[in-house]
Design an enzyme around this catalytic site. Structure first.
Site, PDB file in Angstrom:
ATOM      1  N   TYR A  14      40.940 -75.580  21.243  1.00  0.00           N
ATOM      2  CA  TYR A  14      42.285 -75.940  21.690  1.00  0.00           C
ATOM      3  C   TYR A  14      43.299 -75.183  20.849  1.00  0.00           C
ATOM      4  O   TYR A  14      43.220 -75.177  19.616  1.00  0.00           O
ATOM      5  CB  TYR A  14      42.512 -77.453  21.531  1.00  0.00           C
ATOM      6  CG  TYR A  14      43.914 -77.905  21.870  1.00  0.00           C
ATOM      7  CD1 TYR A  14      44.338 -77.984  23.186  1.00  0.00           C
ATOM      8  CD2 TYR A  14      44.811 -78.258  20.861  1.00  0.00           C
ATOM      9  CE1 TYR A  14      45.629 -78.410  23.492  1.00  0.00           C
ATOM     10  CE2 TYR A  14      46.095 -78.681  21.157  1.00  0.00           C
ATOM     11  CZ  TYR A  14      46.500 -78.750  22.479  1.00  0.00           C
ATOM     12  OH  TYR A  14      47.765 -79.158  22.778  1.00  0.00           O
TER      13      TYR A  14
ATOM     14  N   LYS B 249      49.635 -78.429  10.466  1.00  0.00           N
ATOM     15  CA  LYS B 249      49.037 -79.684  10.041  1.00  0.00           C
ATOM     16  C   LYS B 249      49.076 -79.882   8.527  1.00  0.00           C
ATOM     17  O   LYS B 249      50.100 -80.231   7.973  1.00  0.00           O
ATOM     18  CB  LYS B 249      47.627 -79.816  10.609  1.00  0.00           C
ATOM     19  CG  LYS B 249      47.615 -79.930  12.145  1.00  0.00           C
ATOM     20  CD  LYS B 249      46.288 -80.383  12.670  1.00  0.00           C
ATOM     21  CE  LYS B 249      46.235 -80.361  14.194  1.00  0.00           C
ATOM     22  NZ  LYS B 249      47.149 -81.285  14.849  1.00  0.00           N
TER      23      LYS B 249
ATOM     24  N   ASP C 123      42.875 -69.302  14.685  1.00  0.00           N
ATOM     25  CA  ASP C 123      43.721 -70.493  14.760  1.00  0.00           C
ATOM     26  C   ASP C 123      43.233 -71.450  13.675  1.00  0.00           C
ATOM     27  O   ASP C 123      42.262 -72.189  13.864  1.00  0.00           O
ATOM     28  CB  ASP C 123      43.614 -71.113  16.148  1.00  0.00           C
ATOM     29  CG  ASP C 123      44.466 -72.364  16.299  1.00  0.00           C
ATOM     30  OD1 ASP C 123      45.022 -72.842  15.287  1.00  0.00           O
ATOM     31  OD2 ASP C 123      44.565 -72.870  17.433  1.00  0.00           O
TER      32      ASP C 123
END
Length: 446
Positions: A140, A265, A237
Site C-alpha cells: 500500500y 509515521k 516506500d
C-alpha cells in the site's frame, strides 16, 4: 456525555462518524477516544486499553511523549506557519535525514506519506519521460490513483487489477503493472517485456499493510539491478519501516539503496509529517528549485510544530535505547504468542520484525500475498475482538499488524500473553463464524 451519544452526533455530521475509512471498524461498536498517554488510551466511557494498534505505527515512543510534546509547545511559542522561506528547524531536520538514510542526498517535507509517494512517482515520470509504474500485490502506497490497487485482494482478484476505490480512471490503472511480491522472476520478466517504458518501481521493502512479509534479498537485489539496467527509478516506500526498524530504514538493513525514499509515521511520533528524499539529480527536478519542471507545493509542508516533533523524536531515537527496548519486547511477544497458540493446538504463524508483530492463524510459510489467503480471517478478527474484553487493543481487521512502543513494559507483555490465551481459547470454544462483510480492509493508512 457518553460515547454512544457522541457517536450518534458524529454520524450526523461526519460520513460514517469517523475521518478515515480505517477507523470505522465493524464489531467494535461506538468508540470515542478521550485520552492517550504512553502505551494506553481511554475511551469516553472510561475503559482503558493497552494499545498495540498505535494508529498504524507512528507513536514509536508512545502516545504524548513528554519530550516531543515539550518541543511542539516551544515551537508554538516562537514561530508560526508563515508560508515563505525556511526555518532553522527545517534545515536541521533535512540535515538529519540526509545523514541517517543512505539514499537521501536531498529531501522535501510533505504532510502525509501519500503525498510523498505521489510526488515520487510524478518526479520519476518527469525524469524518465516514461509511462509505466510497477507495484506489488499486498503493498500500500497511499490513496492516489496510480497505486490505489491490489492491497488486500480477494482470491479471485489476485493477478488482475483490483482498485481499492471507485472513481479511478481505467487508463490510470492501465499504467500500473502489479507483480507478486518476492518474485525476482516476475520482475525480470516485466522488465524484459516493458523495461523501456517503466518509469518507476515502488515497493514497501516489508509489506506491513498485510501484516509482515519479509523480503528476500535476491528480490530486493533484482529490483536494484533491473532498475539500474533499464534506467528506471527505484522507490522504497519506508513510511512504515523507516525509523521504526532502523534509523536508516530497511535500506540500511538490506544494503540495497533505492533512488528515492518516502518516509512518515514514526519520523515524528504521530505528528502529521512525511518526507521524500533521494538522489540530488532527481530531487532537483522539483519546482522548489526555481525552474524545476515537477511541480511541488503544500501549504503545511514543514509546519513548525511537526518539524519540532520530528527533531525531538529523532533526538530521542539517537540518544536512548529505544530500538533495543522495543525489539526485545517484540521478540518476547512473538515467541510468547507462538507458545500460547501452540499450547492450545491453534494453527498459527506469529511473525514480524523488531517492534512489529502479527498473528496469522494458518500454517507457514508467509512469503507472498498468496500465502496469506490461507489465514483464518474469522479466527484473526474474533481473537482480536475478544482481546478487547481484557483491555488489549489490536485492530480487529484482517491481516493488520500490531506495534510495540518505547512506553510498553514487560508487565504489558505479560498482560498481553495472558489475555491471548483467554481470547484464543474463548474463540476456539465458541467456534463461531463471524460476519466478515465490511470487516476486511483493502488499504493502509497514510
Amino acid at each position: 456525555m457518553n460515547q454512544r451519544v457522541l457517536s450518534e452526533r458524529a454520524r450526523r455530521v461526519i460520513p460514517g462518524g469517523v475521518n478515515s475509512g480505517q477507523r470505522n471498524v465493524p464489531g467494535l461498536g461506538d468508540l470515542v477516544i478521550a485520552q492517550a498517554s504512553g502505551a494506553r488510551f481511554r475511551d469516553r466511557d472510561g475503559r482503558e486499553y493497552v494499545d498495540y494498534h498505535a494508529a498504524f505505527g507512528p507513536p514509536l515512543l508512545g502516545h504524548n511523549d513528554p519530550d516531543v510534546s515539550a518541543a511542539v509547545a516551544e515551537a508554538g511559542r516562537t514561530v508560526d506557519l508563515c508560508g515563505v522561506g525556511v526555518t532553522e528547524d527545517e534545515v536541521e531536520l533535512a540535515e538529519a535525514l540526509t545523514e541517517l538514510v543512505p539514499s537521501v542526498e536531498q529531501v522535501l517535507l510533505t504532510s502525509t506519506g501519500s503525498e510523498a509517494t505521489f510526488h515520487a512517482l510524478r518526479v520519476a515520470r518527469a525524469a524518465t519521460g516514461r509511462r509505466l509504474v510497477v507495484k506489488f500485490q499486498g503493498c500500500y502506497h497511499g490513496w492516489h490513483d496510480a497505486v490505489s490497487l491490489n492491497v488486500i485482494s480477494a482470491p479471485d482478484r489476485v493477478g488482475g487489477k483490483d482498485p481499492i476505490s471507485a472513481g479511478i480512471l481505467p487508463e490510470v490503472l492501465d499504467a500500473t503493472l502489479v507483480l507478486p511480491f518476492n518474485s525476482a522472476d516476475a520482475v525480470r520478466q516485466a522488465f524484459a517485456e516493458h523495461g523501456a517504458d517503466i518509469a518507476a518501481v515502488i515497493v514497501e521493502p516489508v509489506p506491513h499493510n498485510v501484516g509482515c512479509l519479509l523480503p528476500e534479498q535476491e528480490f530486493l537485489r533484482t529490483l536494484r539491478e533491473e532498475c539500474t539496467r533499464a534506467g528506471s527509478v527505484l522507490v522504497f516506500d519506508e513510511v512504515i519501516t523507516g525509523f521504526r526498524h532502523h534509523l536508516g530504514g530497511w535500506q540500511a538493513i538490506s544494503g540495497i539503496t533505492p533512488d528515492l525514499t518516502t518516509l512518515g509515521k514514526a519520523i515524528a511520533n504521530g505528528y502529521p509529517v512525511g518526507a521524500l528524499g533521494g538522489r540530488a539529480d532527481l530531487m532537483d527536478l522539483f519546482s522548489s528549485r526555481p525552474g524545476g519542471p515537477a511541480f511541488f507545493a503544500g501549504t503545511y509542508n514543514g509546519h513548525p510544530a511537526v518539524v519540532a516533533a520530528a527533531l525531538a523524536t529523532l533526538r530521542k531515537l539517537r540518544s536512548e535505547p529505544v530500538h533495543e527496548h522495543v525489539f526485545r519486547l517484540g521478540e518476547r511477544i512473538r515467541t510468547g504468542l507462538a507458545e500460547v497458540f501452540s499450547s492450545l493446538g491453534v494453527a498459527s504463524l506469529v511473525t514480524g520484525y523488531g517492534s512489529v508483530f502479527v498473528e496469522y492463524f494458518m500454517d507457514g510459510p508467509a512469503r507472498t500475498y498468496d500465502d496469506l489467503l490461507r489465514n483464518d480471517a474469522s479466527m484473526f478478527i474474533g481473537y482480536r475482538r475478544r482481546l478487547l474484553d481484557h483491555g488489549i487493543f489490536e485492530l480487529p481487521l484482517n491481516l493488520k499488524r500490531s506495534h510495540v512502543s518505547y512506553a510498553h513494559t514487560d508487565a504489558d507483555v505479560d498482560h498481553l500473553l495472558e489475555a491471548a490465551a483467554l481470547a484464543a481459547g474463548a474463540q476456539l470454544a465458541t467456534g463461531a463464524e463471524l460476519d466478515l462483510s465490511g470487516a476486511s480492509t483493502m488499504g493502509g493508512a497514510r
